[in-house]
Motif scaffolding. Sequence first.
Motif, PDB file in Angstrom:
ATOM      1  N   ARG A 435       0.833  -1.202   0.000  1.00 61.49           N
ATOM      2  CA  ARG A 435       0.000   0.000   0.000  1.00 61.49           C
ATOM      3  C   ARG A 435       0.871   1.257   0.000  1.00 61.49           C
ATOM      4  O   ARG A 435       0.594   2.211  -0.733  1.00 61.49           O
ATOM      5  N   THR A 436       1.925   1.250   0.794  1.00 62.95           N
ATOM      6  CA  THR A 436       2.811   2.407   0.829  1.00 62.95           C
ATOM      7  C   THR A 436       3.463   2.633  -0.524  1.00 62.95           C
ATOM      8  O   THR A 436       3.583   3.775  -0.994  1.00 62.95           O
ATOM      9  N   LEU A 438       2.198   1.796  -3.519  1.00 66.99           N
ATOM     10  CA  LEU A 438       1.195   2.336  -4.435  1.00 66.99           C
ATOM     11  C   LEU A 438       0.846   3.777  -4.105  1.00 66.99           C
ATOM     12  O   LEU A 438       0.670   4.604  -5.007  1.00 66.99           O
ATOM     13  N   ASP A 439       0.742   4.090  -2.823  1.00 60.86           N
ATOM     14  CA  ASP A 439       0.417   5.459  -2.425  1.00 60.86           C
ATOM     15  C   ASP A 439       1.515   6.440  -2.815  1.00 60.86           C
ATOM     16  O   ASP A 439       1.275   7.649  -2.883  1.00 60.86           O
ATOM     17  N   ASN A 440       2.706   5.923  -3.049  1.00 62.75           N
ATOM     18  CA  ASN A 440       3.817   6.762  -3.504  1.00 62.75           C
ATOM     19  C   ASN A 440       4.032   6.653  -5.011  1.00 62.75           C
ATOM     20  O   ASN A 440       5.110   6.989  -5.524  1.00 62.75           O
ATOM     21  N   ASN A 441       2.985   6.171  -5.708  1.00 66.29           N
ATOM     22  CA  ASN A 441       2.981   6.107  -7.183  1.00 66.29           C
ATOM     23  C   ASN A 441       4.069   5.205  -7.759  1.00 66.29           C
ATOM     24  O   ASN A 441       4.611   5.463  -8.842  1.00 66.29           O
ATOM     25  N   SER A 481      -3.040  -2.474   7.193  1.00 66.22           N
ATOM     26  CA  SER A 481      -2.954  -1.166   6.529  1.00 66.22           C
ATOM     27  C   SER A 481      -2.285  -1.266   5.156  1.00 66.22           C
ATOM     28  O   SER A 481      -2.377  -0.335   4.349  1.00 66.22           O
ATOM     29  N   GLN A 482      -1.631  -2.397   4.871  1.00 66.04           N
ATOM     30  CA  GLN A 482      -0.940  -2.567   3.587  1.00 66.04           C
ATOM     31  C   GLN A 482      -1.752  -3.348   2.558  1.00 66.04           C
ATOM     32  O   GLN A 482      -1.241  -3.702   1.493  1.00 66.04           O
ATOM     33  N   LEU A 484      -4.289  -4.298  -0.493  1.00 70.92           N
ATOM     34  CA  LEU A 484      -4.667  -3.707  -1.771  1.00 70.92           C
ATOM     35  C   LEU A 484      -6.132  -3.992  -2.057  1.00 70.92           C
ATOM     36  O   LEU A 484      -6.709  -4.929  -1.508  1.00 70.92           O
ATOM     37  N   GLU A 488      -6.602  -3.180  -7.683  1.00 68.34           N
ATOM     38  CA  GLU A 488      -5.168  -2.882  -7.614  1.00 68.34           C
ATOM     39  C   GLU A 488      -4.334  -4.157  -7.719  1.00 68.34           C
ATOM     40  O   GLU A 488      -3.311  -4.189  -8.413  1.00 68.34           O
TER      41      GLU A 488
END
Length: 549
Positions: A435-436, A438-441, A481-482, A484, A488
């Motif tokens: 998740r981190t 993906l959240d950072n593109n 929290s990680q 998808l 995704e």
Amino acid sequence: MRKIILTLLSVVTLALGALQSAEALPTLLHNVKGYTFENGELKQFNSILFEDGVILATGSQEELAEMNSFNISIDGKGKTLLPGLIDAHGHLLGLGLNLMRVDLRGIQSEGETVDAVGQYAKKNPDTRWVLGRGWNQVLWLNKEFPSKSSLDKTIAGRPVWLSRIDGHAGWANSKALELAGIDKSTPDPEGGKIIRDQSGEATGVLIDAAMDLVEQKIPPLNKKERKAALQLAFDHLIRLGITSVHDAGVDFETYRLMLELSGKDRIPLRVYGMLSGADPRLEAMLKYGKVNHPFLKIQSVKLYTDGALGSRGAALLEPYSDEPDNKGLLLTTADKLSQYLALITKHGFQTNIHAIGDAANHMVLQELAKLDKEQSAKTLRHRIEHAQVVVPEEIPMFAKLGVIASMQPTHATSDMNMAGDRLGQQRLEGAYAWRTFLDNNVIIASGSDFPVEKANPFLGLHAAVTRQDADNLPEDGWIPSQKLTVAEALKSFTIDAAYAGFWEDSIGSLEKGKKADFILIDNDIFTISKDKIDNIQVRETWIDGKRVH
């Protein structure tokens, strides 16, 4: 009589001409729950039209029927249709050999593992070496590495060599150690470790580079064995709905065989090959140039910088929490990695670098940051394979540099029972952090790392979405929290994996002009309960517009 024969020949010719004309018309597959990605967004459809292996359109049955006449109409009977799944990191030869040898995956004790090896040895009395893979001491009650003595009690006359599940440790009996010349005085090789008992004797377990001491004594595969292993792997993957695979580390002999098979149209799914950076003939393969056949693409090299977390070979910035005098093994120095990058990028090849520990990931990012624009990750799409433990502040560097994170979701759910012990809670913040990323593109290309893990892609999709194991534990998922979303996760196994192999213009989604590579499954992955995703079964696999399973 001659007139009758000529008449018959004329009729047959006309029939064949009509048949060929009919075959040239498109095929319509309708009554499906179809999903694909278009410009990065999820799109649904109920029919797909394709011809000569190429997609003409997707949409409603009525729209497609008006658009084009078709020869064959197939009722999908309400099944869910997805783009063919892509495994962005596996080992084809290793999978095939695993299917040919003793499989030790999931066995719960050293004793049961030895029993399985003994049974295999009895059934295969003519094998010169007893070979297997898949043991994992983390699953055992004592969680300790095994010893040669337990193997010796069952098999003493033949050498035994068993690779750990991650491929970064091996377990030998005394006969194998003897053939390798390993005794009390044998030094640890650079990048490897011989596990020893209190008296200094080798216990039988070898880590990373030390494995070579035994493996170089194993008789090499002949061409027939290599071909048989690849065929087993191809068939296995197709049945699982995998229509394309990235083969992470192709040695010279396998490279030659793949070129031969491709030339004879004997590769039944699309293979993106990574040349093995460890092969002494790497430069010769690079000079041959890129390979861009319909079912075989080669324009990348696989490198290793460290080992694995389970065997404490992953290179960490700080010591292991459960072994304070150990920081793991850095198999490739920064200087050596720089030399590799210069050689590989000179030929315009992508570099895919195994890095599991935070020290290894840090070093790789630093070296990639030094590359010129023409050699950069943005241009050549360099990848970090696994990227399991990363300093959280360094994750944005992946996107900044254009580095692709090639990750394997089932690694997290397999490792969760020991990752906390190895790393401590603080370092878990940057571990298996999908998740981190993906959240950072950051682009994630997902795979399985078979035969380290099972090749079934729905196990990976399940792990990515739930962060749970096969028993759906822990209840809310490990580090939830990680997680998808389903979209995704599917994207990482399709269009993003295709991008990671320079194949996004041909496969990865079901759009006009792309190859008709798709699968039909027994449940709708978007509506089924997430904890049942790993139970989804593949009913049909289509590659190039042909049903192959």
